[in-house]
Design a protein around this motif. Structure first.
Motif, PDB file in Angstrom:
ATOM      1  N   ARG A   5      40.247  48.926  85.172  1.00  0.00           N
ATOM      2  CA  ARG A   5      40.670  49.242  83.807  1.00  0.00           C
ATOM      3  C   ARG A   5      41.393  48.045  83.220  1.00  0.00           C
ATOM      4  O   ARG A   5      42.347  47.528  83.798  1.00  0.00           O
ATOM      5  CB  ARG A   5      41.604  50.447  83.815  1.00  0.00           C
ATOM      6  N   GLY A  25      42.556  58.384  86.402  1.00  0.00           N
ATOM      7  CA  GLY A  25      43.546  58.114  85.363  1.00  0.00           C
ATOM      8  C   GLY A  25      44.852  58.840  85.586  1.00  0.00           C
ATOM      9  O   GLY A  25      45.629  59.013  84.657  1.00  0.00           O
ATOM     10  N   SER A  30      48.514  54.113  85.073  1.00  0.00           N
ATOM     11  CA  SER A  30      47.483  54.534  84.132  1.00  0.00           C
ATOM     12  C   SER A  30      48.096  55.337  82.987  1.00  0.00           C
ATOM     13  O   SER A  30      47.718  55.154  81.819  1.00  0.00           O
ATOM     14  CB  SER A  30      46.424  55.360  84.858  1.00  0.00           C
ATOM     15  N   ARG A  31      49.047  56.199  83.295  1.00  0.00           N
ATOM     16  CA  ARG A  31      49.723  56.982  82.249  1.00  0.00           C
ATOM     17  C   ARG A  31      50.565  56.077  81.355  1.00  0.00           C
ATOM     18  O   ARG A  31      50.619  56.267  80.136  1.00  0.00           O
ATOM     19  CB  ARG A  31      50.556  58.094  82.871  1.00  0.00           C
ATOM     20  N   ASP A  34      48.160  54.429  79.036  1.00  0.00           N
ATOM     21  CA  ASP A  34      47.749  55.379  78.000  1.00  0.00           C
ATOM     22  C   ASP A  34      48.806  55.467  76.904  1.00  0.00           C
ATOM     23  O   ASP A  34      48.485  55.491  75.715  1.00  0.00           O
ATOM     24  CB  ASP A  34      47.519  56.772  78.595  1.00  0.00           C
ATOM     25  N   ARG A  90      38.261  51.014  76.958  1.00  0.00           N
ATOM     26  CA  ARG A  90      37.688  52.363  76.991  1.00  0.00           C
ATOM     27  C   ARG A  90      36.170  52.320  77.100  1.00  0.00           C
ATOM     28  O   ARG A  90      35.564  53.136  77.798  1.00  0.00           O
ATOM     29  CB  ARG A  90      38.128  53.143  75.759  1.00  0.00           C
ATOM     30  N   ARG A  93      34.947  51.808  80.576  1.00  0.00           N
ATOM     31  CA  ARG A  93      35.129  52.942  81.484  1.00  0.00           C
ATOM     32  C   ARG A  93      34.182  54.100  81.207  1.00  0.00           C
ATOM     33  O   ARG A  93      34.176  55.089  81.928  1.00  0.00           O
ATOM     34  CB  ARG A  93      36.574  53.435  81.413  1.00  0.00           C
TER      35      ARG A  93
END
Length: 112
Positions: A5, A25, A30-31, A34, A90, A93
């Motif tokens: 990512r 995720g 990852s959070r 985001d 994005r 992925r």
């Protein structure tokens, strides 16, 4: 195995940072990514609204200075860079449909 990512920030040298994960995720990093993307997208939207107000208001035409326009252009450039990075991250992925390979060029060749 999932694809790396692209994270919404760079390292100290300005190079892209990637996260290798399990593809769910659900990791802490990852959070965080985001959340950073969400803030960047919100800031880009607010900047676009400000730009529209500054550039499209007929009363502000005579009041808008060159330094203000340069500042706006610099911030819009930053926001566009952030949004582009988010879109690339994005997009990379997204799952490829069944049967799609990287060697699509071979399918388009014909022997004459």
């Amino acid at each position: 195995m999932s694809r790396p990512r692209l994270l919404p920030w760079s390292n100290v040298d300005g190079n892209p940072c990637y996260l290798l994960g399990d593809g769910t995720g659900s990791s802490y990093l990852s959070r965080v990514a985001d959340n950073v993307e969400s803030v960047q997208l919100d800031m880009a939207e607010e900047l676009l609204n400000h730009a529209a107000d500054l550039l499209c208001d007929s009363d502000s035409d005579s009041k808008t200075t060159s330094p203000q326009l340069r500042f706006l252009a610099a911030r819009l450039t930053e926001a566009l860079r952030d949004v582009h990075r988010i879109a690339c991250s994005r997009g990379a992925r997204l799952a490829l449909p069944d049967g799609d390979d990287d060697d699509d060029d071979d399918d388009e060749r014909t022997d004459d």
